[in-house]
Design a protein around this motif. Structure first.
Motif, PDB file in Angstrom:
ATOM      1  N   HIS A 111      16.781   4.369  42.337  1.00  0.00           N
ATOM      2  CA  HIS A 111      17.349   3.315  41.497  1.00  0.00           C
ATOM      3  C   HIS A 111      16.303   2.436  40.826  1.00  0.00           C
ATOM      4  N   THR A 112      15.039   2.591  41.205  1.00  0.00           N
ATOM      5  CA  THR A 112      13.980   1.897  40.448  1.00  0.00           C
ATOM      6  C   THR A 112      13.717   2.593  39.117  1.00  0.00           C
ATOM      7  N   LYS A 113      14.235   3.806  38.952  1.00  0.00           N
ATOM      8  CA  LYS A 113      14.036   4.576  37.715  1.00  0.00           C
ATOM      9  C   LYS A 113      15.096   4.280  36.655  1.00  0.00           C
ATOM     10  N   PHE A 114      16.108   3.510  37.013  1.00  0.00           N
ATOM     11  CA  PHE A 114      17.154   3.167  36.062  1.00  0.00           C
ATOM     12  C   PHE A 114      16.724   1.963  35.231  1.00  0.00           C
ATOM     13  N   PRO A 115      17.262   1.842  34.018  1.00  0.00           N
ATOM     14  CA  PRO A 115      16.853   0.726  33.155  1.00  0.00           C
ATOM     15  C   PRO A 115      17.347  -0.614  33.693  1.00  0.00           C
ATOM     16  N   GLN A 116      16.660  -1.669  33.315  1.00  0.00           N
ATOM     17  CA  GLN A 116      17.078  -3.020  33.669  1.00  0.00           C
ATOM     18  C   GLN A 116      18.037  -3.599  32.626  1.00  0.00           C
ATOM     19  N   THR A 117      18.248  -2.868  31.548  1.00  0.00           N
ATOM     20  CA  THR A 117      19.155  -3.300  30.494  1.00  0.00           C
ATOM     21  C   THR A 117      20.590  -2.912  30.867  1.00  0.00           C
ATOM     22  N   PRO A 118      21.585  -3.578  30.290  1.00  0.00           N
ATOM     23  CA  PRO A 118      22.976  -3.271  30.637  1.00  0.00           C
ATOM     24  C   PRO A 118      23.331  -1.800  30.370  1.00  0.00           C
ATOM     25  N   HIS A 119      24.033  -1.216  31.316  1.00  0.00           N
ATOM     26  CA  HIS A 119      24.498   0.163  31.202  1.00  0.00           C
ATOM     27  C   HIS A 119      25.614   0.380  32.215  1.00  0.00           C
ATOM     28  N   TRP A 120      26.388   1.413  32.004  1.00  0.00           N
ATOM     29  CA  TRP A 120      27.376   1.862  32.975  1.00  0.00           C
ATOM     30  C   TRP A 120      26.713   2.904  33.866  1.00  0.00           C
ATOM     31  N   TYR A 121      27.089   2.930  35.143  1.00  0.00           N
ATOM     32  CA  TYR A 121      26.488   3.854  36.108  1.00  0.00           C
ATOM     33  C   TYR A 121      27.589   4.622  36.829  1.00  0.00           C
ATOM     34  N   LEU A 122      27.544   5.940  36.691  1.00  0.00           N
ATOM     35  CA  LEU A 122      28.477   6.818  37.400  1.00  0.00           C
ATOM     36  C   LEU A 122      27.881   7.145  38.755  1.00  0.00           C
ATOM     37  N   GLY A 123      28.364   6.459  39.781  1.00  0.00           N
ATOM     38  CA  GLY A 123      27.824   6.637  41.125  1.00  0.00           C
ATOM     39  C   GLY A 123      28.397   7.826  41.863  1.00  0.00           C
ATOM     40  N   VAL A 124      29.653   8.148  41.600  1.00  0.00           N
ATOM     41  CA  VAL A 124      30.316   9.256  42.296  1.00  0.00           C
ATOM     42  C   VAL A 124      31.254   9.955  41.319  1.00  0.00           C
ATOM     43  N   LEU A 125      31.138  11.263  41.257  1.00  0.00           N
ATOM     44  CA  LEU A 125      32.125  12.098  40.575  1.00  0.00           C
ATOM     45  C   LEU A 125      32.431  13.245  41.520  1.00  0.00           C
ATOM     46  N   ALA A 126      33.688  13.354  41.920  1.00  0.00           N
ATOM     47  CA  ALA A 126      34.069  14.379  42.897  1.00  0.00           C
ATOM     48  C   ALA A 126      35.416  14.981  42.543  1.00  0.00           C
TER      49      ALA A 126
END
Length: 191
Positions: A102-117
Motif C-alpha cells: 500500500h506504500t505503492k499506491f498514490p496519495q492522490t484521491p482514487h477509488w480502491y478495489l480491495g476485494v472482488l470475489a
C-alpha cells in the motif's frame, strides 16, 4: 442469460459475502500466503471477510451481484482529513503485505478495489464484472482513477479486459503483486 442484479450490500448480505469470499479465495495465491494452514483457513478467512465487509459496508461501497454470488468491496477516495475507510493495522503476513504494497499506491484521491470475489458455483456468469462495474461507475462519476492489486497472474488479463493496466509490480517475499490502475475514461463494462 439474464442481467445480474447488482445492489449495494447491507448487513443482511454479510453471510453470503463471507461464504463467497471463503470459497472464492480457497486457492488464491495471496490469501493462502496470508492464511497457509488448511485446517484454520475456513475460520480465518471468514473472520477476515467479515472484518473487510464491516469496514466498508457502512460507506455504501460494497456491491453484491445476485444476492452475494459475487461481491466487490471498494474503498472510496479520502479527502485530506475527511472520512474514509479506516483499516486497522494488521499483524503477520497480511500486515507485512499491507505495509509494503500500500506504500505503492498514490496519495492522490482514487477509488480502491480491495476485494472482488465470485463464488466458484457461479463463475463464468460475469457476476464479478457486474459487481465491479458499480464501483467503476462511481469512480468515473467522481472523475477519479480506480486501483487494485492482484497476486494471481491469471487475473491480470481479466482486469485488463475491464480497462485496468499494470502500473507497478513487486514481490512481497516470494509473492508476486501487480498494482493496476483504471483511468476514468478507460472503463470497459461489456465484452
Amino acid at each position: 442469460m439474464n442481467e445480474p442484479s447488482v445492489t449495494v450490500a447491507t448487513a443482511a448480505d454479510r453471510d453470503a459475502v463471507v461464504a463467497t469470499f471463503v470459497a472464492a479465495f480457497a486457492a488464491d495465491p495471496a490469501l493462502r500466503w496470508f492464511l497457509p494452514d488448511d485446517a484454520t483457513y475456513p475460520a480465518e478467512a471468514a473472520a477476515m471477510a467479515g472484518s473487510l465487509f464491516d469496514l466498508r459496508a457502512g460507506h455504501g461501497t460494497v456491491w453484491v451481484a445476485d444476492g452475494g454470488a459475487a461481491v466487490a468491496m471498494w474503498d472510496p477516495p479520502r479527502s485530506p482529513g475527511g472520512p474514509g475507510v479506516e483499516h486497522p493495522p494488521q499483524a503477520g503476513r497480511f500486515g507485512r503485505y499491507q505495509s509494503i504494497v500500500h506504500t505503492k499506491f498514490p496519495q492522490t484521491p482514487h477509488w480502491y478495489l480491495g476485494v472482488l470475489a465470485s463464488h466458484p458455483e457461479h463463475r463464468g456468469r460475469r457476476l464479478g464484472r457486474a459487481a465491479m462495474a458499480a464501483g467503476l461507475a462511481r469512480a468515473a462519476a467522481d472523475g477519479l482513477p480506480a486501483y487494485l492489486e492482484t497476486s494471481n497472474p491469471g487475473n491480470v488479463e481479466v482486469y485488463r479486459s475491464a480497462g485496468f493496466e499494470v502500473v507497478a509490480s513487486l514481490h512481497v517475499d516470494d509473492l508476486p503483486v501487480w498494482i493496476m490502475k483504471c483511468d476514468a475514461g478507460s472503463r470497459r463494462t461489456t465484452s
